[in-house]
Design a protein around this motif. Sequence first.
Motif, PDB file in Angstrom:
ATOM      1  N   GLY A  62     -94.298  41.347 -63.910  1.00  0.00           N
ATOM      2  CA  GLY A  62     -94.014  41.413 -62.481  1.00  0.00           C
ATOM      3  C   GLY A  62     -92.588  41.103 -62.078  1.00  0.00           C
ATOM      4  O   GLY A  62     -92.289  40.941 -60.897  1.00  0.00           O
ATOM      5  N   PHE A  63     -91.686  40.986 -63.042  1.00  0.00           N
ATOM      6  CA  PHE A  63     -90.281  40.698 -62.759  1.00  0.00           C
ATOM      7  C   PHE A  63     -89.501  41.976 -62.494  1.00  0.00           C
ATOM      8  O   PHE A  63     -89.826  43.045 -63.000  1.00  0.00           O
ATOM      9  CB  PHE A  63     -89.641  39.954 -63.928  1.00  0.00           C
ATOM     10  CG  PHE A  63     -90.041  38.523 -64.032  1.00  0.00           C
ATOM     11  CD1 PHE A  63     -91.123  38.138 -64.821  1.00  0.00           C
ATOM     12  CD2 PHE A  63     -89.338  37.541 -63.344  1.00  0.00           C
ATOM     13  CE1 PHE A  63     -91.504  36.816 -64.912  1.00  0.00           C
ATOM     14  CE2 PHE A  63     -89.708  36.206 -63.440  1.00  0.00           C
ATOM     15  CZ  PHE A  63     -90.795  35.845 -64.214  1.00  0.00           C
ATOM     16  N   GLU A  64     -88.458  41.834 -61.690  1.00  0.00           N
ATOM     17  CA  GLU A  64     -87.511  42.906 -61.480  1.00  0.00           C
ATOM     18  C   GLU A  64     -86.104  42.307 -61.409  1.00  0.00           C
ATOM     19  O   GLU A  64     -85.936  41.099 -61.203  1.00  0.00           O
ATOM     20  CB  GLU A  64     -87.812  43.680 -60.183  1.00  0.00           C
ATOM     21  CG  GLU A  64     -87.632  42.872 -58.925  1.00  0.00           C
ATOM     22  CD  GLU A  64     -87.899  43.682 -57.664  1.00  0.00           C
ATOM     23  OE1 GLU A  64     -88.662  44.667 -57.725  1.00  0.00           O
ATOM     24  OE2 GLU A  64     -87.326  43.327 -56.617  1.00  0.00           O
ATOM     25  N   ALA A  65     -85.102  43.152 -61.578  1.00  0.00           N
ATOM     26  CA  ALA A  65     -83.726  42.690 -61.474  1.00  0.00           C
ATOM     27  C   ALA A  65     -82.907  43.797 -60.833  1.00  0.00           C
ATOM     28  O   ALA A  65     -83.204  44.975 -60.993  1.00  0.00           O
ATOM     29  CB  ALA A  65     -83.163  42.329 -62.841  1.00  0.00           C
ATOM     30  N   GLU A  66     -81.880  43.399 -60.118  1.00  0.00           N
ATOM     31  CA  GLU A  66     -81.030  44.353 -59.438  1.00  0.00           C
ATOM     32  C   GLU A  66     -79.598  44.210 -59.906  1.00  0.00           C
ATOM     33  O   GLU A  66     -79.014  43.118 -59.862  1.00  0.00           O
ATOM     34  CB  GLU A  66     -81.093  44.172 -57.926  1.00  0.00           C
ATOM     35  CG  GLU A  66     -80.338  45.260 -57.169  1.00  0.00           C
ATOM     36  CD  GLU A  66     -80.563  45.227 -55.678  1.00  0.00           C
ATOM     37  OE1 GLU A  66     -81.123  44.231 -55.180  1.00  0.00           O
ATOM     38  OE2 GLU A  66     -80.166  46.199 -55.013  1.00  0.00           O
ATOM     39  N   PHE A  67     -79.024  45.300 -60.367  1.00  0.00           N
ATOM     40  CA  PHE A  67     -77.631  45.332 -60.783  1.00  0.00           C
ATOM     41  C   PHE A  67     -76.767  45.633 -59.561  1.00  0.00           C
ATOM     42  O   PHE A  67     -76.985  46.631 -58.865  1.00  0.00           O
ATOM     43  CB  PHE A  67     -77.429  46.413 -61.844  1.00  0.00           C
ATOM     44  CG  PHE A  67     -75.996  46.697 -62.179  1.00  0.00           C
ATOM     45  CD1 PHE A  67     -75.417  47.916 -61.867  1.00  0.00           C
ATOM     46  CD2 PHE A  67     -75.219  45.728 -62.793  1.00  0.00           C
ATOM     47  CE1 PHE A  67     -74.091  48.182 -62.183  1.00  0.00           C
ATOM     48  CE2 PHE A  67     -73.893  45.982 -63.103  1.00  0.00           C
ATOM     49  CZ  PHE A  67     -73.323  47.206 -62.797  1.00  0.00           C
ATOM     50  N   LYS A  68     -75.794  44.763 -59.319  1.00  0.00           N
ATOM     51  CA  LYS A  68     -74.853  44.974 -58.212  1.00  0.00           C
ATOM     52  C   LYS A  68     -73.444  44.930 -58.773  1.00  0.00           C
ATOM     53  O   LYS A  68     -72.903  43.849 -59.056  1.00  0.00           O
ATOM     54  CB  LYS A  68     -75.040  43.910 -57.126  1.00  0.00           C
ATOM     55  CG  LYS A  68     -76.355  44.017 -56.385  1.00  0.00           C
ATOM     56  CD  LYS A  68     -76.428  43.016 -55.238  1.00  0.00           C
ATOM     57  CE  LYS A  68     -77.729  43.181 -54.465  1.00  0.00           C
ATOM     58  NZ  LYS A  68     -77.833  42.211 -53.338  1.00  0.00           N
ATOM     59  N   ARG A  69     -72.863  46.101 -58.894  1.00  0.00           N
ATOM     60  CA  ARG A  69     -71.531  46.198 -59.495  1.00  0.00           C
ATOM     61  C   ARG A  69     -70.492  45.442 -58.673  1.00  0.00           C
ATOM     62  O   ARG A  69     -69.629  44.764 -59.226  1.00  0.00           O
ATOM     63  CB  ARG A  69     -71.114  47.660 -59.600  1.00  0.00           C
ATOM     64  CG  ARG A  69     -69.797  47.888 -60.320  1.00  0.00           C
ATOM     65  CD  ARG A  69     -69.324  49.328 -60.129  1.00  0.00           C
ATOM     66  NE  ARG A  69     -70.344  50.274 -60.542  1.00  0.00           N
ATOM     67  CZ  ARG A  69     -70.496  50.675 -61.792  1.00  0.00           C
ATOM     68  NH1 ARG A  69     -69.709  50.243 -62.732  1.00  0.00           N
ATOM     69  NH2 ARG A  69     -71.440  51.555 -62.090  1.00  0.00           N
ATOM     70  N   SER A  70     -70.593  45.528 -57.355  1.00  0.00           N
ATOM     71  CA  SER A  70     -69.587  44.909 -56.476  1.00  0.00           C
ATOM     72  C   SER A  70     -69.576  43.399 -56.608  1.00  0.00           C
ATOM     73  O   SER A  70     -68.553  42.751 -56.357  1.00  0.00           O
ATOM     74  CB  SER A  70     -69.849  45.305 -55.018  1.00  0.00           C
ATOM     75  OG  SER A  70     -71.126  44.837 -54.613  1.00  0.00           O
ATOM     76  N   GLN A  71     -70.712  42.827 -56.998  1.00  0.00           N
ATOM     77  CA  GLN A  71     -70.806  41.374 -57.142  1.00  0.00           C
ATOM     78  C   GLN A  71     -70.858  40.944 -58.608  1.00  0.00           C
ATOM     79  O   GLN A  71     -70.998  39.753 -58.899  1.00  0.00           O
ATOM     80  CB  GLN A  71     -72.056  40.864 -56.420  1.00  0.00           C
ATOM     81  CG  GLN A  71     -72.038  41.143 -54.915  1.00  0.00           C
ATOM     82  CD  GLN A  71     -73.325  40.725 -54.228  1.00  0.00           C
ATOM     83  OE1 GLN A  71     -74.083  39.917 -54.743  1.00  0.00           O
ATOM     84  NE2 GLN A  71     -73.589  41.284 -53.051  1.00  0.00           N
ATOM     85  N   SER A  72     -70.779  41.892 -59.527  1.00  0.00           N
ATOM     86  CA  SER A  72     -70.906  41.599 -60.964  1.00  0.00           C
ATOM     87  C   SER A  72     -72.141  40.745 -61.225  1.00  0.00           C
ATOM     88  O   SER A  72     -72.084  39.747 -61.960  1.00  0.00           O
ATOM     89  CB  SER A  72     -69.646  40.895 -61.488  1.00  0.00           C
ATOM     90  OG  SER A  72     -68.519  41.724 -61.364  1.00  0.00           O
ATOM     91  N   SER A  73     -73.231  41.147 -60.600  1.00  0.00           N
ATOM     92  CA  SER A  73     -74.440  40.324 -60.715  1.00  0.00           C
ATOM     93  C   SER A  73     -75.622  41.139 -61.215  1.00  0.00           C
ATOM     94  O   SER A  73     -75.666  42.369 -61.082  1.00  0.00           O
ATOM     95  CB  SER A  73     -74.784  39.684 -59.372  1.00  0.00           C
ATOM     96  OG  SER A  73     -75.219  40.671 -58.443  1.00  0.00           O
ATOM     97  N   PHE A  74     -76.568  40.412 -61.765  1.00  0.00           N
ATOM     98  CA  PHE A  74     -77.806  41.017 -62.261  1.00  0.00           C
ATOM     99  C   PHE A  74     -78.894  39.959 -62.082  1.00  0.00           C
ATOM    100  O   PHE A  74     -79.367  39.336 -63.015  1.00  0.00           O
ATOM    101  CB  PHE A  74     -77.645  41.421 -63.730  1.00  0.00           C
ATOM    102  CG  PHE A  74     -78.787  42.214 -64.290  1.00  0.00           C
ATOM    103  CD1 PHE A  74     -79.440  41.794 -65.442  1.00  0.00           C
ATOM    104  CD2 PHE A  74     -79.198  43.401 -63.703  1.00  0.00           C
ATOM    105  CE1 PHE A  74     -80.492  42.533 -65.990  1.00  0.00           C
ATOM    106  CE2 PHE A  74     -80.244  44.152 -64.231  1.00  0.00           C
ATOM    107  CZ  PHE A  74     -80.888  43.708 -65.378  1.00  0.00           C
ATOM    108  N   LYS A  78     -88.867  37.657 -58.634  1.00  0.00           N
ATOM    109  CA  LYS A  78     -90.311  37.833 -58.691  1.00  0.00           C
ATOM    110  C   LYS A  78     -90.863  37.433 -57.335  1.00  0.00           C
ATOM    111  O   LYS A  78     -90.521  36.359 -56.837  1.00  0.00           O
ATOM    112  CB  LYS A  78     -90.940  37.005 -59.806  1.00  0.00           C
ATOM    113  CG  LYS A  78     -92.411  37.316 -60.018  1.00  0.00           C
ATOM    114  CD  LYS A  78     -92.952  36.665 -61.281  1.00  0.00           C
ATOM    115  CE  LYS A  78     -94.411  37.095 -61.492  1.00  0.00           C
ATOM    116  NZ  LYS A  78     -94.976  36.532 -62.755  1.00  0.00           N
ATOM    117  N   PRO A  79     -91.709  38.253 -56.727  1.00  0.00           N
ATOM    118  CA  PRO A  79     -92.159  37.963 -55.368  1.00  0.00           C
ATOM    119  C   PRO A  79     -93.089  36.753 -55.271  1.00  0.00           C
ATOM    120  O   PRO A  79     -93.107  36.064 -54.238  1.00  0.00           O
ATOM    121  CB  PRO A  79     -92.881  39.246 -54.942  1.00  0.00           C
ATOM    122  CG  PRO A  79     -93.096  40.025 -56.174  1.00  0.00           C
ATOM    123  CD  PRO A  79     -92.115  39.580 -57.193  1.00  0.00           C
ATOM    124  N   SER A  80     -93.856  36.489 -56.327  1.00  0.00           N
ATOM    125  CA  SER A  80     -94.806  35.388 -56.267  1.00  0.00           C
ATOM    126  C   SER A  80     -94.992  34.829 -57.676  1.00  0.00           C
ATOM    127  O   SER A  80     -95.564  35.497 -58.543  1.00  0.00           O
ATOM    128  CB  SER A  80     -96.152  35.889 -55.708  1.00  0.00           C
ATOM    129  OG  SER A  80     -97.127  34.861 -55.732  1.00  0.00           O
TER     130      SER A  80
END
Lengths: 114, 112
Positions: A62-74, A78-80
């Motif tokens: 149930g995990f997800e991750a978001e890549f944000k190039r502008s913030q160099s973040s990943f 998890k919602p719950s």
Amino acid sequence: AQSVTQPDIHITVSEGASLELRCNYSYGATPYLFWYVQSPGQGLQLLLKYFSGDTLVQGIKGFEAEFKRSQSSFNLRKPSVHWSDAAEYFCASISNFGNEKLTFGTGTRLTIIP
Amino acid sequence: DVKVTQSSRYLVKRTGEKVFLECVQDMDHENMFWYRQDPGLGLRLIYFSYDVKMKEKGDIPEGYSVSREKKERFSLILESASTNQTSMYLCASSRDTNTEAFFGQGTRLTVV
């Protein structure tokens, strides 16, 4: 040289609450990015990975991750959370240009309270 | 199902002993790695290997050596164990350089 930063050493959340674990990487180009989970006394299990394409990546449990190039973040989300999510979480990166080694962050320990 | 097997879960050795940690993978992976894990430091790469009989130093190779005589087996050797080598040791393998690594269960080594 590439590096991975996990700014939170320890996070405590209530069961059923949402979760976000932070990860920042330092690399000029877009690296390959991973999240691993380690239960006490165990090896590391891959939760999800990002190589290219859709910046929102779905993983196991149930995990997800978001890549944000502008913030160099990943960041991992998890919602719950469930009590079984208590573990240590590692973000890792590797260059997509050649024989760079897999580099890990220092980990975030997640505690779940009832 | 992919499998990386480390020969021991727990080891206790004396200072000065020569210690062998063994790792076997059954996925025909080219790459194999040895990490050590310490609280607050995450995983640090000791040595890695991209092919049989090939090895490269990682970030903290001092006091360690490795051997890869066969593709599926990668051994970590502590030439003369010291107390500061007490740690969790993790072996991993990957198909090629830029894919995910699969980890063994780890060996918790205590040097007394």
